[in-house]
Design a protein around this motif. Structure first.
Motif, PDB file in Angstrom:
ATOM      1  N   UNK A  34       0.846  -1.285  -0.088  1.00 44.08           N
ATOM      2  CA  UNK A  34       0.084   0.044  -0.127  1.00 44.08           C
ATOM      3  C   UNK A  34       0.943   1.205   0.006  1.00 44.08           C
ATOM      4  N   UNK A  35       1.922   1.266   0.907  1.00 42.99           N
ATOM      5  CA  UNK A  35       2.837   2.260   1.063  1.00 42.99           C
ATOM      6  C   UNK A  35       3.724   2.735  -0.411  1.00 42.99           C
ATOM      7  N   UNK A  36       4.054   1.561  -1.029  1.00 45.75           N
ATOM      8  CA  UNK A  36       4.699   1.712  -2.336  1.00 45.75           C
ATOM      9  C   UNK A  36       3.988   2.405  -3.308  1.00 45.75           C
ATOM     10  N   UNK A  37       2.633   2.344  -3.683  1.00 45.25           N
ATOM     11  CA  UNK A  37       1.626   2.723  -4.483  1.00 45.25           C
ATOM     12  C   UNK A  37       0.593   3.228  -3.952  1.00 45.25           C
ATOM     13  N   UNK A  38       0.687   4.353  -3.125  1.00 48.00           N
ATOM     14  CA  UNK A  38      -0.297   4.836  -2.277  1.00 48.00           C
ATOM     15  C   UNK A  38      -1.723   5.464  -3.109  1.00 48.00           C
TER      16      UNK A  38
END
Length: 237
Positions: free
Chosen positions: A53-57
């Motif tokens: 999730x944090x890599x492609x918010x």
């Protein structure tokens, strides 16, 4: 009176032993088909989901993940579901990631609920959307007073471009504006069939959904295993 040769007795005993072992093995396989996801595995899944999730918010289906893992009961088994509260791009849905180990594989889905105004704690009326972690729709349901009244299925075929009724004037998408009857017209483009179920009885005190609707159970057989998605009476992991 003839005596039975000792070799025949030993052979018969051996066959009985082999049959008993095979029967026990089948029983073990059947009982081990569903397993609770271990807390360590659930936490690992949670960390991996957070990292993705944090890599492609901007592009993720899941937008927020709780760090709390609950374990909730299934019917007709001592095994439990690992349940994690999440938020998705469908902001109006009350969504949860649900984890279960099936045939030695960790299975995960997102179950989202859209309660109607007349829905209550003991009598659910609304919509249920079941998707993959990435947001691919598996199926959807309409529920009235704890009874499943309509089922919408994704058959993984080429979907038609279903358009909402242009004659309806509404700022918000409503069930009347969609061919499939759901409140979000985007779902209609993912769903191919509508199966209306009649009859049935409510599941007291809260609605239950079969895990066969959520996961590829592969015909495990036995009594149905269902999750009280309105319960929330599980314990924390």
């Amino acid at each position: 009176m003839k005596t039975i040769p000792i070799k025949l007795i030993l052979l018969f005993s051996l066959l009985v032993l082999i049959y008993s072992c095979e029967k026990d093995d089948n029983l073990i396989i059947k009982e081990g088909y569903l397993k609770t996801v271990a807390l360590a595995d659930a936490k690992s899944f949670l960390r991996q989901s957070q990292d993705e999730k944090n890599s492609t918010p901007e592009g993720n289906f899941i937008t927020s993940i709780s760090d709390e893992i609950n374990y909730e009961d299934l019917t007709n088994t001592d095994e439990e579901l690992a349940v994690i509260d999440v938020k998705t791009k469908y902001k109006n849905l009350q969504s949860k990631v649900v984890l279960l180990n099936i045939n030695n594989e960790l299975q995960s889905v997102v179950v989202g609920l859209n309660p109607f105004e007349h829905s209550t704690e003991t009598s659910f009326s609304g919509e249920m959307l079941i998707t993959s972690i990435n947001g691919n729709i598996i199926k959807a349901f309409e529920i009235e007073d704890n009874v499943f009244v309509a089922e919408y299925i994704n058959n993984n075929t080429v979907h038609k471009n279903h358009e909402p009724n242009k004659n309806k004037n509404s700022v918000n998408e409503t069930a009347k504006n969609c061919w499939c009857g759901m409140s979000n017209c985007n779902w209609c483009g993912e769903l191919d069939e509508v199966i209306i179920t009649s009859g049935g009885s409510p599941s007291p005190p809260s609605p239950y959904v079969s895990i066969a609707h959520m996961y590829p159970t592969g015909g495990g057989g036995g009594l149905p295993n269902e999750w009280d998605f309105g319960g929330g009476g599980g314990h924390n992991g």
